[in-house]
Design a protein around this motif. Structure first.
Motif, PDB file in Angstrom:
ATOM      1  N   LYS A 189       0.805  -1.218   0.000  1.00 44.78           N
ATOM      2  CA  LYS A 189       0.000   0.000   0.000  1.00 44.78           C
ATOM      3  C   LYS A 189       0.840   1.271   0.000  1.00 44.78           C
ATOM      4  N   GLU A 190       1.881   1.310   0.831  1.00 47.65           N
ATOM      5  CA  GLU A 190       2.679   2.525   0.960  1.00 47.65           C
ATOM      6  C   GLU A 190       3.515   2.841  -0.277  1.00 47.65           C
ATOM      7  N   ARG A 208       2.309   2.243  -3.525  1.00 51.19           N
ATOM      8  CA  ARG A 208       1.450   2.389  -4.700  1.00 51.19           C
ATOM      9  C   ARG A 208       1.517   3.813  -5.233  1.00 51.19           C
ATOM     10  N   LYS A 209       1.249   3.942  -6.507  1.00 47.51           N
ATOM     11  CA  LYS A 209       1.275   5.244  -7.204  1.00 47.51           C
ATOM     12  C   LYS A 209       2.685   5.825  -7.281  1.00 47.51           C
ATOM     13  N   THR A 210       3.693   4.949  -7.242  1.00 45.36           N
ATOM     14  CA  THR A 210       5.090   5.398  -7.335  1.00 45.36           C
ATOM     15  C   THR A 210       5.778   4.877  -8.597  1.00 45.36           C
ATOM     16  N   GLY A 211       5.042   4.120  -9.412  1.00 44.56           N
ATOM     17  CA  GLY A 211       5.650   3.476 -10.576  1.00 44.56           C
ATOM     18  C   GLY A 211       6.113   2.066 -10.280  1.00 44.56           C
ATOM     19  N   LYS A 254       4.357  -0.639 -12.483  1.00 46.59           N
ATOM     20  CA  LYS A 254       4.873  -0.576 -13.849  1.00 46.59           C
ATOM     21  C   LYS A 254       6.272  -1.183 -13.917  1.00 46.59           C
ATOM     22  N   PHE A 303      -4.932   0.281 -15.102  1.00 44.12           N
ATOM     23  CA  PHE A 303      -3.476   0.165 -14.975  1.00 44.12           C
ATOM     24  C   PHE A 303      -2.910  -0.690 -16.104  1.00 44.12           C
TER      25      PHE A 303
END
Length: 140
Positions: free
Chosen positions: A75-76, A78-81, A84, A113
């Motif tokens: 969770k911590e 996520r949204k950091t690449g 990908k 995504f």
């Protein structure tokens, strides 16, 4: 971030830790379904940020195509690449093995995504571990 192909028992345990945290802990997938009969035939990947474990995934060959499975990020992170980074690493691995057709079963909430990475929906919705999914495919 550094993506590694699992080479030892500790790295495999790290992959299982992330998977259990995300799938069992957050998404209530039964633990007995999360670790399955395909573990030994799969190539596992772990993602680290410095010394911290942040993600995992696995890849296996099924009927001549590559099956991308168990992609997860803590969770911590996520949204950091991170997601990908895992996917690109698995795709590079597959390509180097001469595998050009990839499939995955995406949770419906994750479809945007995977679509952003070039995957296309090829199935109707179905339930896996009580979670709605659709199969997606990509040629590399």
């Amino acid at each position: 971030m550094k993506l590694k192909i699992v080479e030892n028992q500790k790295e495999l345990e790290d992959a299982f830790i992330v998977r259990k945290t995300v799938f069992v802990g957050e998404q209530n997938v039964p633990a007995e379904e999360e670790i399955d009969q395909h573990e030994e035939e799969s190539t596992h990947f772990v993602l680290y940020q410095g010394e911290s474990l942040i993600g995992a995934g696995r890849f296996r060959l099924v009927d001549g195509y590559g099956k991308v499975e168990r992609i997860c990020v803590l969770k911590e992170a996520r949204k950091t690449g991170a997601g990908k980074k895992i996917m690109v690493g698995i795709e590079d691995f597959a390509f180097k093995q001469g595998i050009h057709k990839l499939k995955l079963n995406a949770q419906t909430q994750a479809i945007p995504f995977y679509a952003g990475l070039g995957y296309e929906i090829v199935s109707e919705e179905f339930l896996d571990a009580g979670i709605p999914h659709k199969t997606m495919m990509k040629y590399i």
